[in-house]
Structures are given as structure tokens and as C-alpha cells.
Enzyme design. Structure first.
Site, short mmCIF file in Angstrom:
data_model
loop_
_atom_site.label_atom_id
_atom_site.label_comp_id
_atom_site.label_asym_id
_atom_site.label_seq_id
_atom_site.Cartn_x
_atom_site.Cartn_y
_atom_site.Cartn_z
N ASP A 291 30.42 -5.82 -11.98
CA ASP A 291 31.10 -4.86 -12.94
C ASP A 291 32.45 -4.23 -12.15
OD1 ASP A 291 31.00 -2.59 -14.97
OD2 ASP A 291 30.38 -1.47 -13.38
N GLU A 338 34.43 -8.95 -13.37
CA GLU A 338 34.91 -8.23 -14.70
C GLU A 338 36.02 -7.53 -14.17
OE1 GLU A 338 36.15 -5.32 -16.28
OE2 GLU A 338 34.14 -4.07 -15.56
N ASP A 392 31.01 -3.16 -24.26
CA ASP A 392 31.70 -1.91 -24.48
C ASP A 392 32.54 -2.07 -25.70
OD1 ASP A 392 30.41 -0.55 -22.41
OD2 ASP A 392 31.93 -1.21 -20.76
#
Length: 520
Positions: A291, A338, A392
Site C-alpha cells: 500500500d 501500489e 477506493d
């Protein structure tokens, strides 16, 4: 090799107990993936939820989410009876997760299981506790103290405990020994069930993509027990907190509020704690998504107490040094970076040095012009994962509805469709058609789900992480459509054959670990 997968949190699986579980529905979804010719199940973090019901704000960087423990499997072990849980109210709406009801009901049911468990403790329980002691002991003590303090965050406890003073913690370990053992038991149940699901998936040719959230929650066992890992003052208050600067999506930026890592201090022991975390996660999943990868090159620091993220500053992070240490310890790692957000040349260099595949999100491709890096014709390498959208983002239907007319017009021209209602299907086809080695879409996009079914809206509280699928969503017709998509674009997980409806159920052997010897 061209591959594909579906993004679906375990929490979103069908369930009669308010939230997706690591039981029958998890095995059924593996069968669905297999029947659809997919290779991957992206589950997002499995960590325990806390503030805002998000697994990215967890009381532990390691502990699994107790809400996902399947009660029926505990019944098979003799630790529960259906009457212990089937008569309770688990939801107010079968299509959403009611976390208040879970908070109210899950722990009492698990306490019943614990009482029965203690009558005949399996021999592998102590082995589990020993193998996981590096994080499990602090977590269990932390949660036991939190429970006796009415769930308050650690910084609202009495000072000796809040500051994790040795004598105070020693006294609590004696006074709350049974409660501490309960939290060890809960994690034993979680990891026992997760290991069985992962084993079954791997046997079916399905690999699991998991997640390492870059930051820890302030109210976490790590901050409480190991404050030197973080940028805190003498009173254990953050010096600065994490977030993102203002951009087109958030005019005042994103204020996450997590304490920042003390990278300078960590460098002195070659990032030992982070290497332990990476090693733990590499065993938990087959592929790990890192992340907020850009935060390792530079991270955004916002003054503690600020009401918005507007006045932060970028500070140099560990950059390649952390990943060099990880490669030296683990060798080749199956990692996805990411690399979304404010990506600078330095971040691009870091990504290239690691060799990790980055992410391409097709929803980001149509709001500018033909030079947009998220448009398929601009993909420079197949060493990437292409998504229709992430957890998201909007569902594809929601994306179309929220777009400016010019964005939809460009998307229709690019994808060769005449009506906006055709865009979701065209986006799926375009994602699978890219040169990206792996193509992934959230389950909602295959279901053509409405805007309300998105998983998370960043920088908002409430209404997030509540999405649930229904048994009826997993039809043989949908399975065939996904299979045909994989055939068409060369992403099939198995030799082409007639598609049959995924089997419901799994072998008893897959469902239950072998019976263990017990200790009294």
C-alpha cells in the site's frame, strides 16, 4: 503468462451471520474463481478493523479480523453449538454489514467457544502461540487491557499502562491472564481457518493477493508497546502524522492521522521490524500488494493537531534501502507496488530498482488526453497489474454516473461504444485486453453493481467497508461470462473446456484441519 483475478474482501462474501466468513462461502468463491478461469483472489487486508471499520486502521499490524471467524467451523470442532449464535441478530440489511451488531455479538460467541476450547486444548495451540509470540503477546495484552477499559484507546488509560511501564504491564499480565489467553485463542482460530482456505485455494490453482497497509493505527499494539518504531515525543504523542497533499480528488488533502515511522532509527538495525512484517505477510498470502508505495521514497508529514492536510511537507523515506534488505533476506518476492497518487521521477526509479510490477487503474485514464499514462496504449511494459478500479474507486456504473460529460465522451470514443450504459462492459474488456500481465476487477464490476456498492470512499467516515454479495450473485451464467472473457483475451487458468456451475461445498478434508492430539 497472462493472468486474471477478482477483487473481493472476505467480509463481502455471502453470510447469514452479518459479514463474510472463512467458512463455506470462502470455499465456494474459490470454486467460482476456478470455474471462471481466474488465477487470483485479491482479499485486501485481513487485519482486525477498528476506527471507521477499516482494515487499514487496525489495532494490530498482524492480528486477523475476529469478525471473519466462521462459527459453523467452530461448531464442527465441538467448541460451539448452532444455538449459541443462530438466534442472534446479525444484520439489519442483508446487503450491508452492520458493524455495531458485530461488535455487540461476535465476542460473546467467541467467549463461549473459548470456554469449551479450554476443556480440551489442542496440542498445536501452544505451537501457534510460540511461533507467533513476536507480535501475539503484545497484541493479546493490549486487547485485554483495552477490554477492561471499556474499549478506550491506550492513550486514555491510566498513565503507567498508557506508557507501557514494565511493572504495570507485569501486574496486568497476572490479573488478566485468562483474558489474554482468550485473545490468543481468537487469533489461533482465525489463522487456523485462513490457512485452510489458502491451502484449498492453492490446490485449485488460485493464488491469494493480500495487502500490507503502509502505516499503523495510533491506537494499536505496535504504537503502545514499541513506541521507538514511530516518530513520537516523550509522552507518546505523534510529532507529525500521515496523509496526502491536496489534489483534484481532495481539495484539502487527505488527513489519515497515522503516526509516522521512525525510519532513521529503523535503519540502525537494517529495518528488522519491517523485515519481520514483510516475512509474515509473504507467508500469509501468495502475492503481497504494498500500500502507498510512493511513501517509501518520500512520505507526507502533516503537523500533529492540524485539521487538514494542506500544510504538510515531503520528507525522505528509506527508499531502496528497505527493499534491498528485504531482497537480501527473502530473495525474489511476489509483490505488487501500489504506485498511485503523486508519482515523481524518484518514485519511478525506486519502482524500477525493485522490479516490482506497478498498478494501472483504467478509471483514471479518461480525464485528460491521449498522453494519460493509465490509457492502455501508453502501457510501456507488461510488468504491471491493470484494474478497472480498486477498493477506493467507484463501481464502474458509479464511475460513469459521476464523470463529467467530457470524460464519458472520451471514454466512449476510445472504447468504441455509442452509449454510456455500454461503458462498464467495455471497460472490463479493455482491462482484460491490455498487455498487463495480470488483469483484475472488483466483483461489483462483473455484477454491474450500482454506485452504492462501492467498498470505500477515501477521506470519509461512515458507510465504508459495508458491501456484501449475495448467494444469487454467483450464477453459472456469470461464471461462464468471466470464463469467456479469459478465453477471449488469453488469460485462462486452465485448458479450455466446457464450463460447469461451480460446485457448492468442499471436501471435509479441506474444511477441517486434521484432528489434533489434545492437552488437558
Amino acid at each position: 503468462m497472462r493472468e486474471s483475478g477478482i477483487l473481493l474482501p472476505v467480509s463481502a462474501l455471502p453470510s447469514k451471520h452479518g459479514i463474510g466468513k472463512l467458512g463455506q462461502a470462502a470455499y465456494d468463491f474459490v470454486d467460482f474463481l476456478r470455474g471462471a478461469g481466474c488465477h487470483y483472489w485479491q482479499v485486501l487486508p485481513l487485519t482486525q478493523t477498528s476506527y471507521g471499520d477499516s482494515p487499514y486502521q487496525s489495532p494490530s499490524c498482524f492480528a486477523g479480523n475476529p469478525y471473519l471467524i466462521d462459527f459453523d467451523l467452530l461448531t464442527e470442532r465441538g467448541w460451539l453449538h448452532p444455538s449459541d449464535y443462530d438466534g442472534l441478530q446479525w444484520d439489519s440489511d442483508a446487503k450491508t454489514i452492520d458493524y455495531a451488531l458485530l461488535y455487540q455479538n461476535v465476542t460473546p460467541v467467541l467467549r463461549i467457544a473459548f470456554r469449551n476450547f479450554t476443556k480440551h486444548i489442542p496440542s498445536d495451540f501452544r505451537k501457534f502461540c510460540t511461533e507467533q509470540k513476536a507480535w501475539l503477546n503484545d497484541y493479546a495484552v493490549f486487547m485485554a487491557i483495552k477490554e477492561t477499559n471499556g474499549g478506550k484507546p491506550w492513550y486514555e488509560w491510566d498513565a503507567p499502562l498508557a506508557l507501557c511501564e514494565k511493572d504495570a504491564v507485569k501486574r496486568v499480565k497476572q490479573e488478566l491472564s485468562e483474558e489474554i489467553e482468550f485473545y490468543r485463542f481468537v487469533q489461533y482460530c482465525f489463522f487456523m481457518q485462513w490457512s485452510a482456505v489458502k491451502k484449498y485455494a492453492n490446490e485449485k490453482g488460485i493464488r491469494i493477493i493480500g495487502d500490507i497497509p503502509i502505516y499503523a493505527a495510533y491506537d494499536s499494539a505496535e504504537v503502545w508497546a514499541q513506541p521507538k518504531l514511530f516518530q513520537l515525543d516523550r509522552d507518546k504523542k505523534p510529532i507529525a502524522v500521515a496523509g496526502c497533499p491536496p489534489d483534484a480528488f481532495a481539495v484539502t488533502g487527505q488527513l489519515w492521522g497515522n503516526p509516522l515511522w521512525n525510519w532513521d532509527d529503523m535503519a540502525k538495525n537494517n529495518y528488522a521490524w519491517w523485515l519481520d512484517r514483510i516475512g509474515f505477510t509473504l507467508k500469509l498470502y501468495d502475492v503481497v500488494r504494498i500500500d502507498h508505495f510512493r511513501g517509501f521514497e518520500r512520505y507526507y508529514a502533516i503537523p500533529y493537531g492540524a485539521e487538514t492536510a494542506e500544510n504538510g511537507k515531503w520528507i525522505k523515506g528509506p527508499d531502496y534501502a528497505l527493499w534491498k534488505a528485504a531482497k537480501e533476506k527473502f530473495g525474489k518476492m511476489n509483490v505488487i507496488a501500489e504506485d498511485l497518487g503523486n508519482i515523481t521521477p524518484a518514485v519511478i526509479r525506486l519502482l524500477r530498482r525493485t522490479g516490482f510490477p506497478g498498478m494501472k487503474v483504467l478509471q483514471f485514464g479518461f480525464d485528460s488526453d491521449a498522453e494519460n499514462p493509465y490509457l492502455p496504449h501508453n502501457f510501456a511494459t507488461d510488468n504491471c497489474i491493470c484494474y478497472t478500479g480498486t477498493h477506493d474507486n467507484h463501481t464502474l456504473r458509479g464511475w460513469v454516473k459521476s464523470n463529467a460529460a467530457s470524460t464519458n465522451a472520451y471514454a466512449m470514443r476510445y472504447l468504441g461504444v455509442k452509449k454510456t450504459k455500454k461503458l462498464p462492459k467495455a471497460m472490463l474488456h479493455a482491462t482484460w485486453a491490455t498487455i498487463a500481465r495480470i488483469a483484475v476487477a472488483p466483483m461489483q464490476d462483473f455484477l454491474n453493481a450500482p454506485p452504492s456498492d462501492r467498498i470505500n470512499t477515501p477521506s470519509t467516515l461512515g458507510g465504508n467497508w459495508i458491501y456484501r454479495t449475495q448467494l444469487s450473485d454467483y450464477s453459472a451464467k456469470l461464471c461462464r461470462k468471466i470464463y469467456e472473457l479469459n478465453v477471449t483475451f488469453g488469460r485462462l487458468n486452465q485448458p479450455e473446456e466446457k464450463v460447469q456451475k461451480p460446485k457448492r461445498g468442499r471436501s471435509k478434508k479441506a474444511a477441517e484441519p486434521a484432528a489434533e492430539d489434545a492437552e488437558s
